[in-house]
Design an enzyme around this catalytic site. Structure first.
Site, PDB file in Angstrom:
ATOM      1  N   TYR A 137       0.959  -1.223   0.058  1.00 15.00           N
ATOM      2  CA  TYR A 137      -0.259   0.013  -0.062  1.00 15.00           C
ATOM      3  C   TYR A 137       0.819   0.919  -0.112  1.00 15.00           C
ATOM      4  O   TYR A 137       1.071   1.885   1.044  1.00 15.00           O
ATOM      5  CB  TYR A 137      -0.766   0.140   1.294  1.00 15.00           C
ATOM      6  CG  TYR A 137      -2.081   0.848   1.604  1.00 15.00           C
ATOM      7  CD1 TYR A 137      -2.955   0.905   0.462  1.00 15.00           C
ATOM      8  CD2 TYR A 137      -2.328   1.672   2.621  1.00 15.00           C
ATOM      9  CE1 TYR A 137      -4.056   1.736   0.592  1.00 15.00           C
ATOM     10  CE2 TYR A 137      -3.376   2.464   2.621  1.00 15.00           C
ATOM     11  CZ  TYR A 137      -4.224   2.765   2.046  1.00 15.00           C
ATOM     12  OH  TYR A 137      -5.314   3.285   2.187  1.00 15.00           O
ATOM     13  N   GLU A 207      -7.073  -2.085  -9.591  1.00 15.81           N
ATOM     14  CA  GLU A 207      -6.068  -1.252  -8.950  1.00 15.81           C
ATOM     15  C   GLU A 207      -4.597  -1.654  -9.987  1.00 15.81           C
ATOM     16  O   GLU A 207      -4.356  -2.761 -10.042  1.00 15.81           O
ATOM     17  CB  GLU A 207      -5.547  -1.748  -7.685  1.00 15.81           C
ATOM     18  CG  GLU A 207      -6.665  -1.495  -6.686  1.00 15.81           C
ATOM     19  CD  GLU A 207      -6.322  -1.711  -5.255  1.00 15.81           C
ATOM     20  OE1 GLU A 207      -5.170  -2.446  -4.872  1.00 15.81           O
ATOM     21  OE2 GLU A 207      -6.779  -1.198  -4.381  1.00 15.81           O
ATOM     22  N   THR A 265      -6.578 -11.970  -9.004  1.00 17.60           N
ATOM     23  CA  THR A 265      -5.450 -10.947  -9.286  1.00 17.60           C
ATOM     24  C   THR A 265      -5.064 -11.240 -10.898  1.00 17.60           C
ATOM     25  O   THR A 265      -4.458 -12.531 -10.772  1.00 17.60           O
ATOM     26  CB  THR A 265      -4.299 -11.046  -8.315  1.00 17.60           C
ATOM     27  OG1 THR A 265      -4.831 -10.571  -6.969  1.00 17.60           O
ATOM     28  CG2 THR A 265      -3.405  -9.910  -8.431  1.00 17.60           C
ATOM     29  N   THR A 357      -1.148  -0.245  -5.109  1.00 16.95           N
ATOM     30  CA  THR A 357      -1.713   0.872  -6.410  1.00 16.95           C
ATOM     31  C   THR A 357      -0.640   1.962  -6.680  1.00 16.95           C
ATOM     32  O   THR A 357      -0.103   2.614  -5.797  1.00 16.95           O
ATOM     33  CB  THR A 357      -2.939   1.298  -5.849  1.00 16.95           C
ATOM     34  OG1 THR A 357      -3.872   0.078  -5.809  1.00 16.95           O
ATOM     35  CG2 THR A 357      -3.663   2.305  -6.939  1.00 16.95           C
TER      36      THR A 357
HETATM   37 MN    MN Z   1      -3.572  -3.507  -4.142  1.00 17.74          MN
END
Ligand code: MN
Length: 424
Positions: A137, A207, A265, A357
């Protein structure tokens, strides 16, 4: 050992279209399956895919210490375990073999027909057997934006944010290769009337991230010192960390995301080596306050990688909705890995790390729909006139990335997945 594969003057005897992501200076690694159902490890130059298993069997890697079947496998894990020196030797050798000046292989028409495939003849597979997947993050812009939207406009970064790279442990079983569709997930949310309900997500988001693949670390209990971390990174891919924002908002406190992210993902199929990215090193952002010594590293230790995200609608209209750059990340890969192993947690060949992201400071570089449409208050308009605040069924999200200087362009290809309606 020099990275001779990166020589910008090098030209290949395989033709490379203009602005192609895969010139002879790239030499990525991936896994593909042929029409005869043979799975092998390969690389790519221009629009040709090269069978490295066949090349090795023909004796072209003689002199490089590799296990006999290293390229005849359905994942790159074994090759990655061979370590950075071997990766470099193999890339250098491939660059030499396909150099226009080198006739060794070029004039062996029969051998060439055995090892070269057109893109239409093959299908790319997931490049590694992913043991663990961890997602950071690490964009300050994204953390500030997302914090405000989840916890109110007065929310600030948590007190730890500038001291350590925050992350959650993701799920490796649902990491899928580019092109695999994603089914809209269902889950528990708190609806607008304050009722807890189970429903298909109403806030499906992407993302835009990059993933990196590691090789084995030391033994359990032995941290990797920050200046050693690069020895343990094989290469990078594009990564879409699909997220269901309504499920995420309800479940995330106090232990972080779970079902809002582990349904899928998507990663791109070619791993671009850190050696290929070497010419694109750049300075990371200034970190204030200075992190603790185990997270400090001077010099250029991030990369200038230009990134974009597009939506392609059901009727094939594509609209670019975000442009950003990997260099904006506050925490670098070195710091993330040094932190990850600082308590003695180990690394294995084929582990996947998400950068987090990658939102740029300017709004056109926000790397989620949550931020681009500012929590549904500013819908974005696509080229066909339709609007989006989140991802709709049958939308395809396409991520692209490349590095470029005056001499060479090294690209990642595409990472795409189409969204299918929720199951009944
Ligand atoms: Mn992420």
């Amino acid at each position: 050992m020099q990275i001779t594969a990166n020589d910008p003057k090098r030209k290949s005897w395989i033709s490379v279209p203009k602005d192609c992501d895969f010139p002879i200076q790239n030499i990525p690694f991936g896994v593909f399956i042929t029409k005869d159902d043979i799975i092998t490890i390969g690389t790519r130059i221009g629009d040709k895919v090269i069978d490295l298993g066949a090349l090795q069997q023909l004796g072209y890697f003689k002199g490089i210490k590799l296990s006999d079947d290293v390229f005849l496998q359905d994942t790159l894990n074994d090759f990655i375990s061979h370590g950075r020196k071997r990766w470099r030797e193999v890339r250098n050798r491939i660059a030499d073999l396909f150099d226009v000046e080198n006739t060794e292989l070029q004039h062996h028409t029969e051998q060439v027909s055995l090892i070269l495939f057109d893109l239409e003849e093959i299908e790319m597979l997931l490049p590694v057997d992913i043991g663990d997947y961890t997602d950071f993050y690490s964009s300050i812009v994204h953390a500030e934006n997302a914090g405000k939207m989840f916890f109110g406009k007065d929310h600030h970064l948590t007190p730890n944010w500038k001291h350590l790279p925050i992350c959650y442990h993701g799920r490796s079983s649902s990491v899928i290769k580019s092109g695999t569709p994603v089914r809209r997930p269902k889950g528990q949310i708190l609806d607008e009337n304050g009722q807890v309900i189970y429903t298909a997500t109403r806030k499906l988001d992407f993302e835009l991230e990059m993933g990196y693949i590691t090789t084995d670390g030391y033994h359990l209990g032995e941290p990797i010192e920050i200046n050693e971390t690069e020895e343990h990174i094989f290469g990078m891919v594009l990564l879409n960390d699909w997220s269901a924002r309504d499920i995420q908002k309800w479940e995330t406190l106090p232990l972080g995301p779970y079902l809002s992210k582990n349904f899928a993902t998507t990663i791109s199929p070619w791993i671009i080596t850190m050696d290929a990215l070497e010419p694109f090193r750049t300075q990371g952002p200034i970190q204030e306050p200075k992190p603790l010594p185990y997270l400090q590293k001077s010099g250029k230790h991030t990369f200038d990688i230009q990134l974009s995200a597009s939506i392609k609608t059901e009727h094939d209209v594509e609209t670019e909705i975000c442009r950003t750059n990997f260099k904006h990340q506050y925490w670098t890969m070195n710091q993330q890995l040094a932190h990850h192993t600082s308590n003695g947690c180990n690394l294995r060949s084929g582990d996947l790390f998400g950068s987090g992201t990658i939102s740029a400071p300017e709004p056109s570089g926000y790397a989620t729909l949550l931020e681009l449409a500012w929590n549904e208050t500013k819908p974005i308009t696509l080229n066909d006139g339709s609007q989006r605040t989140f991802v709709q069924d049958y939308d395809m999200i396409i991520l692209k990335g490349f590095c470029a200087n005056d001499h060479v362009r090294i690209g990642f290809g595409e990472c795409y997945s189409k969204v299918l309606p929720a199951s009944k």
